[in-house]
Design a protein around this motif. Structure first.
Motif, PDB file in Angstrom:
ATOM      1  N   PHE A   1       0.822  -1.193   0.000  1.00  0.00           N
ATOM      2  CA  PHE A   1       0.000   0.000   0.000  1.00  0.00           C
ATOM      3  C   PHE A   1       0.866   1.257   0.000  1.00  0.00           C
ATOM      4  CE2 PHE A   1      -2.739  -3.234   1.751  1.00  0.00           C
ATOM      5  CZ  PHE A   1      -4.019  -2.903   1.333  1.00  0.00           C
ATOM      6  N   PHE A   2       0.415   2.294  -0.695  1.00  0.00           N
ATOM      7  CA  PHE A   2       0.975   3.626  -0.534  1.00  0.00           C
ATOM      8  C   PHE A   2       0.226   4.288   0.625  1.00  0.00           C
ATOM      9  CE2 PHE A   2       2.424   2.587  -4.703  1.00  0.00           C
ATOM     10  CZ  PHE A   2       3.591   3.316  -4.887  1.00  0.00           C
ATOM     11  N   LEU A   3       0.951   4.607   1.688  1.00  0.00           N
ATOM     12  CA  LEU A   3       0.333   5.081   2.929  1.00  0.00           C
ATOM     13  C   LEU A   3       0.595   6.562   3.146  1.00  0.00           C
ATOM     14  CD1 LEU A   3       1.485   2.107   5.180  1.00  0.00           C
ATOM     15  CD2 LEU A   3      -0.767   2.414   4.173  1.00  0.00           C
ATOM     16  N   LYS A   4      -0.332   7.220   3.823  1.00  0.00           N
ATOM     17  CA  LYS A   4      -0.126   8.613   4.204  1.00  0.00           C
ATOM     18  C   LYS A   4       1.056   8.699   5.163  1.00  0.00           C
ATOM     19  CE  LYS A   4      -4.946  10.087   3.769  1.00  0.00           C
ATOM     20  NZ  LYS A   4      -6.133  10.639   4.475  1.00  0.00           N
ATOM     21  N   ASP A   5       1.840   9.764   5.026  1.00  0.00           N
ATOM     22  CA  ASP A   5       3.065   9.901   5.812  1.00  0.00           C
ATOM     23  C   ASP A   5       2.796   9.874   7.318  1.00  0.00           C
ATOM     24  OD1 ASP A   5       6.038  10.589   5.656  1.00  0.00           O
ATOM     25  OD2 ASP A   5       5.300  12.187   6.958  1.00  0.00           O
ATOM     26  N   GLN A   6       1.636  10.402   7.743  1.00  0.00           N
ATOM     27  CA  GLN A   6       1.333  10.444   9.174  1.00  0.00           C
ATOM     28  C   GLN A   6       1.229   9.055   9.788  1.00  0.00           C
ATOM     29  OE1 GLN A   6      -0.179  11.992   6.540  1.00  0.00           O
ATOM     30  NE2 GLN A   6      -1.830  13.270   7.356  1.00  0.00           N
TER      31      GLN A   6
ATOM     32  N   MET B   1       6.457  -0.690   2.827  1.00  0.00           N
ATOM     33  CA  MET B   1       5.317   0.111   2.395  1.00  0.00           C
ATOM     34  C   MET B   1       5.790   1.554   2.217  1.00  0.00           C
ATOM     35  SD  MET B   1       2.601  -1.984   2.523  1.00  0.00           S
ATOM     36  CE  MET B   1       2.036  -3.481   3.350  1.00  0.00           C
ATOM     37  N   PRO B   2       5.583   2.171   1.061  1.00  0.00           N
ATOM     38  CA  PRO B   2       6.020   3.556   0.873  1.00  0.00           C
ATOM     39  C   PRO B   2       5.082   4.547   1.553  1.00  0.00           C
ATOM     40  CG  PRO B   2       5.035   2.706  -1.143  1.00  0.00           C
ATOM     41  CD  PRO B   2       5.069   1.566  -0.172  1.00  0.00           C
ATOM     42  N   PHE B   3       5.653   5.514   2.259  1.00  0.00           N
ATOM     43  CA  PHE B   3       4.869   6.565   2.909  1.00  0.00           C
ATOM     44  C   PHE B   3       4.874   7.815   2.023  1.00  0.00           C
ATOM     45  CE2 PHE B   3       6.206   3.834   6.399  1.00  0.00           C
ATOM     46  CZ  PHE B   3       5.037   3.702   7.130  1.00  0.00           C
ATOM     47  N   MET B   4       3.683   8.297   1.710  1.00  0.00           N
ATOM     48  CA  MET B   4       3.518   9.435   0.812  1.00  0.00           C
ATOM     49  C   MET B   4       3.126  10.670   1.614  1.00  0.00           C
ATOM     50  SD  MET B   4       4.013   7.994  -2.153  1.00  0.00           S
ATOM     51  CE  MET B   4       3.341   9.126  -3.369  1.00  0.00           C
ATOM     52  N   LYS B   5       3.843  11.764   1.430  1.00  0.00           N
ATOM     53  CA  LYS B   5       3.497  13.022   2.077  1.00  0.00           C
ATOM     54  C   LYS B   5       2.856  13.933   1.048  1.00  0.00           C
ATOM     55  CE  LYS B   5       5.243  16.427   5.336  1.00  0.00           C
ATOM     56  NZ  LYS B   5       6.389  16.835   6.172  1.00  0.00           N
ATOM     57  N   ARG B   6       1.575  14.199   1.219  1.00  0.00           N
ATOM     58  CA  ARG B   6       0.846  15.046   0.281  1.00  0.00           C
ATOM     59  C   ARG B   6       0.878  16.493   0.764  1.00  0.00           C
ATOM     60  NH1 ARG B   6      -1.555  12.049  -3.451  1.00  0.00           N
ATOM     61  NH2 ARG B   6      -2.049   9.869  -3.012  1.00  0.00           N
ATOM     62  N   TYR B   7       1.018  17.404  -0.198  1.00  0.00           N
ATOM     63  CA  TYR B   7       1.090  18.819   0.122  1.00  0.00           C
ATOM     64  C   TYR B   7      -0.122  19.543  -0.464  1.00  0.00           C
ATOM     65  CZ  TYR B   7       5.945  17.463   0.964  1.00  0.00           C
ATOM     66  OH  TYR B   7       7.077  16.846   1.419  1.00  0.00           O
TER      67      TYR B   7
ATOM     68  N   LEU C   1       5.902  11.967  -6.130  1.00  0.00           N
ATOM     69  CA  LEU C   1       6.221  11.117  -7.271  1.00  0.00           C
ATOM     70  C   LEU C   1       7.624  10.528  -7.149  1.00  0.00           C
ATOM     71  CD1 LEU C   1       4.619  13.082 -10.244  1.00  0.00           C
ATOM     72  CD2 LEU C   1       3.696  11.177  -8.939  1.00  0.00           C
ATOM     73  N   GLU C   2       8.526  11.267  -6.530  1.00  0.00           N
ATOM     74  CA  GLU C   2       9.867  10.727  -6.310  1.00  0.00           C
ATOM     75  C   GLU C   2       9.806   9.554  -5.330  1.00  0.00           C
ATOM     76  OE1 GLU C   2      13.681   9.856  -6.693  1.00  0.00           O
ATOM     77  OE2 GLU C   2      12.550  11.256  -7.940  1.00  0.00           O
ATOM     78  N   THR C   3       8.937   9.661  -4.325  1.00  0.00           N
ATOM     79  CA  THR C   3       8.731   8.537  -3.406  1.00  0.00           C
ATOM     80  C   THR C   3       8.207   7.330  -4.162  1.00  0.00           C
ATOM     81  OG1 THR C   3       8.253  10.055  -1.580  1.00  0.00           O
ATOM     82  CG2 THR C   3       7.504   7.784  -1.335  1.00  0.00           C
TER      83      THR C   3
ATOM     84  N   SER D   1       2.269  -6.827  -5.696  1.00  0.00           N
ATOM     85  CA  SER D   1       0.999  -6.193  -6.036  1.00  0.00           C
ATOM     86  C   SER D   1       1.041  -4.772  -5.488  1.00  0.00           C
ATOM     87  CB  SER D   1      -0.179  -6.955  -5.411  1.00  0.00           C
ATOM     88  OG  SER D   1      -0.223  -8.276  -5.884  1.00  0.00           O
ATOM     89  N   VAL D   2       1.147  -3.800  -6.383  1.00  0.00           N
ATOM     90  CA  VAL D   2       1.210  -2.398  -5.979  1.00  0.00           C
ATOM     91  C   VAL D   2      -0.219  -1.895  -5.800  1.00  0.00           C
ATOM     92  CG1 VAL D   2       2.077  -0.103  -6.538  1.00  0.00           C
ATOM     93  CG2 VAL D   2       3.329  -2.129  -7.323  1.00  0.00           C
TER      94      VAL D   2
END
Length: 292
Positions: free
Chosen positions: A109-114, A130-136, A152-154, A168-169
């Motif tokens: 899963f792509f997870l929220k950074d929090q 699991m990659p953590f995504m920080k949305r701005y 996107l770099e993450t 499985s992404v």
């Protein structure tokens, strides 16, 4: 009482699985060689799949959920998939794990950074890559333009890791859980969905398009309105509907530059919007009383 018992059982299962998970994760962190790291990664996945299997058994023994699942035949644990789904509740994650565990490669899963700060689970998600995504926000990007493209770099770095073993992404394309308030605020053109965010999907396809065997399009529906995890534990969830459709990866979706090519970006957004329109119509049918 049932909710407390189920919740406690899941907590005990989580604690029991996390101890060996963390121990192996520390070894993996210390080992620089690719082959041992892959072997350790496989062992970590076995632990995670066992955790899911035990959770599924706990729910099966304590709940009377009617599972209405279709379209999962023919999936392969040795393949690479892009899995996309609508997102209505935290229960979605348990539903997806119940349906796909050991039928496809372990869902990443792509997870929220929090979420990295969630006790125990945050560390477990990190251990499982699991990659953590920080949305701005738009305002923050205007104030600090150097942050543009960080998410996107993450995605790019995560996809490089995912190329090493069948994966499985998993992407909740709406980016957040559905609610009527969010639907109105975002002026969604859909009745049961938020507008899809195309950038993450486009970037995964660009980074891994040559390896992905197909896209697994998942539609999740509940009779209840956005059930909570506590509802699940207490046995208030009566029916879970999961419709799965495998779609081919069209070559053009992997060959464009979503960030720099405006024509490609418009085409990709239109393609995803059409797919979302079909999903919205499917949800309307699934949510009708007496339908499945």
């Amino acid at each position: 009482l049932r909710g407390a018992v189920v919740f406690l059982a899941i907590v005990v299962n989580t604690a029991g699985c996390c101890l060996p998970l963390f121990a192996l994760a520390l070894v993996k962190l210390a080992v620089p060689l690719p082959r041992p790291r892959r072997a350790l990664g496989a062992a970590l996945t076995v632990i995670a799949e066992t955790w899911i299997a035990v959770n599924n058994k706990i729910l099966a023994l304590t709940q009377s959920i009617a599972w209405e699942v279709r379209g999962i035949d023919g999936l392969d644990r040795r393949a690479w998939y892009l899995v996309i789904a609508n997102h209505r509740s935290w229960v979605d994650i348990f539903a997806l794990q119940a349906v796909f565990n050991r039928r496809v490669p372990f869902l990443k899963f792509f997870l929220k950074d929090q979420l990295k700060w969630v006790p125990v689970m945050g560390l477990a998600w990190w251990a499982l890559d699991m990659p953590f995504m920080k949305r701005y926000s738009r305002a923050e990007l205007e104030r600090r333009p150097e942050l543009r493209g960080k998410d996107l770099e993450t995605t790019r770095r995560a996809c490089e890791r995912f190329k090493q073993v069948p994966t499985s992404v998993m992407n909740f394309v709406e980016g957040t859980r559905f609610s009527e308030g969010k639907r109105e605020r975002l002026q969604s053109p859909y009745r049961h969905l938020l507008p899809p965010r195309a950038g993450g999907v486009a970037f995964v396809l660009s980074a891994m398009g040559g390896m992905l065997h197909s896209m697994v399009d998942v539609t999740i529906a509940y009779r209840e309105t956005s059930p909570t995890m506590w509802d699940l534990c207490c046995g208030r969830l009566q029916t879970v509907q999961v419709a799965v459709e495998r779609r081919p990866i069209e070559a053009w979706t992997t060959q464009g530059d979503y960030q720099e090519d405006e024509a490609f970006r418009r085409r990709f957004q239109q393609w995803l919007a059409e797919l979302w329109s079909r999903k919205d119509a499917q949800l309307a049918t699934m949510l009708q009383p007496g339908q499945s």
